[in-house]
Design a protein around this motif. Structure first.
Motif, PDB file in Angstrom:
ATOM      1  N   GLY A 149      -1.116   5.715   2.764  1.00 26.02           N
ATOM      2  CA  GLY A 149      -1.398   5.155   4.075  1.00 26.02           C
ATOM      3  C   GLY A 149      -1.236   3.652   4.135  1.00 26.02           C
ATOM      4  O   GLY A 149      -0.597   3.121   5.053  1.00 26.02           O
ATOM      5  N   ALA A 150      -1.815   2.939   3.162  1.00 26.79           N
ATOM      6  CA  ALA A 150      -1.779   1.476   3.195  1.00 26.79           C
ATOM      7  C   ALA A 150      -0.510   0.917   2.546  1.00 26.79           C
ATOM      8  O   ALA A 150       0.286   0.243   3.193  1.00 26.79           O
ATOM      9  CB  ALA A 150      -3.016   0.918   2.502  1.00 26.79           C
ATOM     10  N   LEU A 151      -0.314   1.212   1.251  1.00 27.18           N
ATOM     11  CA  LEU A 151       0.799   0.602   0.531  1.00 27.18           C
ATOM     12  C   LEU A 151       2.156   1.085   1.045  1.00 27.18           C
ATOM     13  O   LEU A 151       2.998   0.282   1.444  1.00 27.18           O
ATOM     14  CB  LEU A 151       0.671   0.885  -0.966  1.00 27.18           C
ATOM     15  N   GLN A 152       2.379   2.395   1.037  1.00 34.89           N
ATOM     16  CA  GLN A 152       3.665   2.901   1.511  1.00 34.89           C
ATOM     17  C   GLN A 152       3.854   2.617   2.999  1.00 34.89           C
ATOM     18  O   GLN A 152       4.959   2.269   3.434  1.00 34.89           O
ATOM     19  CB  GLN A 152       3.778   4.402   1.247  1.00 34.89           C
ATOM     20  N   GLY A 153       2.773   2.765   3.772  1.00 37.14           N
ATOM     21  CA  GLY A 153       2.868   2.472   5.199  1.00 37.14           C
ATOM     22  C   GLY A 153       3.289   1.039   5.456  1.00 37.14           C
ATOM     23  O   GLY A 153       4.112   0.763   6.339  1.00 37.14           O
ATOM     24  N   ALA A 154       2.740   0.098   4.672  1.00 38.57           N
ATOM     25  CA  ALA A 154       3.131  -1.308   4.822  1.00 38.57           C
ATOM     26  C   ALA A 154       4.569  -1.519   4.374  1.00 38.57           C
ATOM     27  O   ALA A 154       5.343  -2.236   5.024  1.00 38.57           O
ATOM     28  CB  ALA A 154       2.188  -2.189   4.014  1.00 38.57           C
ATOM     29  N   LEU A 155       4.963  -0.892   3.267  1.00 41.55           N
ATOM     30  CA  LEU A 155       6.330  -1.037   2.770  1.00 41.55           C
ATOM     31  C   LEU A 155       7.345  -0.494   3.773  1.00 41.55           C
ATOM     32  O   LEU A 155       8.430  -1.063   3.948  1.00 41.55           O
ATOM     33  CB  LEU A 155       6.478  -0.306   1.432  1.00 41.55           C
ATOM     34  N   GLN A 156       7.000   0.607   4.448  1.00 49.16           N
ATOM     35  CA  GLN A 156       7.919   1.194   5.422  1.00 49.16           C
ATOM     36  C   GLN A 156       8.176   0.276   6.603  1.00 49.16           C
ATOM     37  O   GLN A 156       9.164   0.456   7.325  1.00 49.16           O
ATOM     38  CB  GLN A 156       7.365   2.540   5.918  1.00 49.16           C
ATOM     39  N   ARG A 157       7.326  -0.700   6.794  1.00 42.31           N
ATOM     40  CA  ARG A 157       7.531  -1.642   7.889  1.00 42.31           C
ATOM     41  C   ARG A 157       8.523  -2.726   7.528  1.00 42.31           C
ATOM     42  O   ARG A 157       8.918  -3.510   8.390  1.00 42.31           O
ATOM     43  CB  ARG A 157       6.191  -2.271   8.305  1.00 42.31           C
ATOM     44  N   GLY A 158       8.924  -2.789   6.246  1.00 41.10           N
ATOM     45  CA  GLY A 158       9.849  -3.843   5.851  1.00 41.10           C
ATOM     46  C   GLY A 158      11.073  -3.359   5.109  1.00 41.10           C
ATOM     47  O   GLY A 158      11.925  -4.168   4.724  1.00 41.10           O
ATOM     48  N   MET A 159      11.192  -2.031   4.873  1.00 43.06           N
ATOM     49  CA  MET A 159      12.347  -1.509   4.141  1.00 43.06           C
ATOM     50  C   MET A 159      12.602  -0.066   4.548  1.00 43.06           C
ATOM     51  O   MET A 159      11.793   0.536   5.254  1.00 43.06           O
ATOM     52  CB  MET A 159      12.115  -1.602   2.631  1.00 43.06           C
ATOM     53  N   HIS A 160      13.720   0.485   4.077  1.00 36.29           N
ATOM     54  CA  HIS A 160      14.053   1.877   4.367  1.00 36.29           C
ATOM     55  C   HIS A 160      12.978   2.779   3.777  1.00 36.29           C
ATOM     56  O   HIS A 160      12.402   2.496   2.728  1.00 36.29           O
ATOM     57  CB  HIS A 160      15.419   2.220   3.772  1.00 36.29           C
ATOM     58  N   VAL A 161      12.714   3.894   4.453  1.00 39.40           N
ATOM     59  CA  VAL A 161      11.629   4.776   4.053  1.00 39.40           C
ATOM     60  C   VAL A 161      11.830   5.322   2.637  1.00 39.40           C
ATOM     61  O   VAL A 161      10.859   5.484   1.883  1.00 39.40           O
ATOM     62  CB  VAL A 161      11.460   5.933   5.066  1.00 39.40           C
ATOM     63  N   VAL A 162      13.077   5.598   2.236  1.00 38.57           N
ATOM     64  CA  VAL A 162      13.328   6.115   0.884  1.00 38.57           C
ATOM     65  C   VAL A 162      12.939   5.078  -0.161  1.00 38.57           C
ATOM     66  O   VAL A 162      12.280   5.393  -1.165  1.00 38.57           O
ATOM     67  CB  VAL A 162      14.812   6.518   0.715  1.00 38.57           C
ATOM     68  N   ALA A 163      13.307   3.825   0.072  1.00 37.73           N
ATOM     69  CA  ALA A 163      12.941   2.753  -0.858  1.00 37.73           C
ATOM     70  C   ALA A 163      11.433   2.568  -0.901  1.00 37.73           C
ATOM     71  O   ALA A 163      10.850   2.328  -1.968  1.00 37.73           O
ATOM     72  CB  ALA A 163      13.625   1.446  -0.448  1.00 37.73           C
ATOM     73  N   ALA A 164      10.765   2.715   0.252  1.00 37.15           N
ATOM     74  CA  ALA A 164       9.312   2.573   0.305  1.00 37.15           C
ATOM     75  C   ALA A 164       8.624   3.673  -0.491  1.00 37.15           C
ATOM     76  O   ALA A 164       7.663   3.416  -1.230  1.00 37.15           O
ATOM     77  CB  ALA A 164       8.840   2.596   1.762  1.00 37.15           C
ATOM     78  N   VAL A 165       9.115   4.912  -0.366  1.00 31.16           N
ATOM     79  CA  VAL A 165       8.534   6.028  -1.115  1.00 31.16           C
ATOM     80  C   VAL A 165       8.699   5.805  -2.614  1.00 31.16           C
ATOM     81  O   VAL A 165       7.754   5.987  -3.398  1.00 31.16           O
ATOM     82  CB  VAL A 165       9.201   7.363  -0.697  1.00 31.16           C
ATOM     83  N   ILE A 166       9.882   5.394  -3.048  1.00 36.10           N
ATOM     84  CA  ILE A 166      10.153   5.188  -4.474  1.00 36.10           C
ATOM     85  C   ILE A 166       9.302   4.054  -5.027  1.00 36.10           C
ATOM     86  O   ILE A 166       8.670   4.190  -6.083  1.00 36.10           O
ATOM     87  CB  ILE A 166      11.647   4.910  -4.705  1.00 36.10           C
ATOM     88  N   LEU A 167       9.265   2.919  -4.336  1.00 33.94           N
ATOM     89  CA  LEU A 167       8.505   1.767  -4.830  1.00 33.94           C
ATOM     90  C   LEU A 167       7.012   2.073  -4.871  1.00 33.94           C
ATOM     91  O   LEU A 167       6.329   1.759  -5.856  1.00 33.94           O
ATOM     92  CB  LEU A 167       8.769   0.548  -3.941  1.00 33.94           C
ATOM     93  N   ALA A 168       6.483   2.711  -3.828  1.00 31.99           N
ATOM     94  CA  ALA A 168       5.061   3.067  -3.820  1.00 31.99           C
ATOM     95  C   ALA A 168       4.750   4.047  -4.939  1.00 31.99           C
ATOM     96  O   ALA A 168       3.676   3.972  -5.563  1.00 31.99           O
ATOM     97  CB  ALA A 168       4.678   3.671  -2.469  1.00 31.99           C
TER      98      ALA A 168
END
Length: 304
Positions: A149-168
């Motif tokens: 909710g917090a980390l991936q959700g924040a990452l998705q606001r600044g990058m592609h969703v696939v990259a956000a899922v992998i990085l989180a």
């Protein structure tokens, strides 16, 4: 981008504040315990446990300011959407999590690669299941709120969703294995720099430990499944159910005498199948619980 900078600053601040806070927390507990006997059990905790809690305090203290800075305004933004289908997602996830790891244990026991001790009474088994179910629910709520909710959700606001899922998922897995458990600092040797000693020691010793790579891959795959569930349903309920089911199966297997599932390479193909299954379910059966927005888009969020 503002989102990436905010997350980077948050991570640095958590490490700095946690390492600096740990010795002072330790000394304060020692001083208070001398006058308040009830604090004694906390004061007798080894320094590495105090270090763990200092990092957690720093992480949670800075979490809401981070989320506000990247545009979160409500629990719905975090993934707790008001929708009738929420419980259906939770139960479906729980059945998938418990069933996948339960099937893995049954297959390995049948093949002779895993042994369990079934010499337990019905009362003991019932008590253990209830205890591990509660543990699973608590762990799932905390970790899914934070990592998805917090980390991936924040990452998705600044990058592609696939990259956000992998990085989180990388961060989620790494933080489970970078532990200061084996960094022993006697109480009379704690100094203002002991937090840094604990931090550096936890990284170097964790990397050198046996089965860390296996566990890292297992939890990375699990994180990708949980992240995909969150991204596709645009809510936390499916990932919370999955996580709770996995924790229950893992802890129950350990209680029966088996080693942890996260340290078992046989979990990899099971998780690979689960990744495909969750993707299919989210495409055909478990529809999103809210419309797409800046934190749920499958594309790249606008730079700010």
């Amino acid at each position: 981008m503002r989102t990436s900078k905010a997350i980077g600053l948050y991570a640095i601040a958590v490490v700095l504040l946690g390492a600096l806070l740990a010795p002072w927390m330790f000394w304060v507990l020692q001083a208070v315990a001398a006058h308040v006997p009830a604090v004694g059990p906390l004061a007798r905790q080894p320094f590495h446990r105090i270090f763990d809690r200092a990092i957690l305090i720093a992480a949670f203290a800075g979490l809401w300011p981070l989320l506000r800075s990247v545009g979160f305004r409500s629990w719905s933004d975090l993934g707790y959407v008001k929708a009738r289908g929420g419980w259906r997602h939770v139960l479906a996830g729980f059945a998938l999590g418990l069933g996948s790891f339960g099937l893995l244990i049954v297959i390995e026991v049948a093949m002779g690669s895993r042994s369990v001790n079934f010499d337990k009474s019905a009362t003991q088994i019932t008590g253990a299941v209830l205890r591990f179910l509660i543990t699973g629910i608590v762990v799932a709520l905390i970790e899914e709120t934070f990592f998805r909710g917090a980390l991936q959700g924040a990452l998705q606001r600044g990058m592609h969703v696939v990259a956000a899922v992998i990085l989180a998922s990388v961060i989620y897995s790494a933080l489970h294995f970078v532990k200061p458990t084996h960094v022993i600092i006697p109480a009379d040797q704690v100094t203002w720099s002991s937090g840094w000693t604990c931090l550096s020691g936890s990284v170097t010793r964790s990397v050198g430990e046996r089965d860390v790579l296996v566990g890292f891959v297992t939890l990375f795959l699990a994180g990708c499944i949980l992240g995909l569930a969150y991204a596709r349903t645009r809510a936390l309920y499916l990932s919370i159910g999955l996580h709770a089911g996995w924790v229950l199966a893992n802890e129950f297997a350990r209680w029966l005498g088996a080693y942890r599932i996260v340290e078992d390479r046989a979990a990899w193909p099971v998780l690979a199948v689960m990744l495909a299954l969750v993707a299919w379910l989210c495409q055909n059966k478990l529809k999103p619980l809210r419309p797409p927005g800046p934190s749920t888009s499958g594309g790249v969020a606008p730079a700010t």
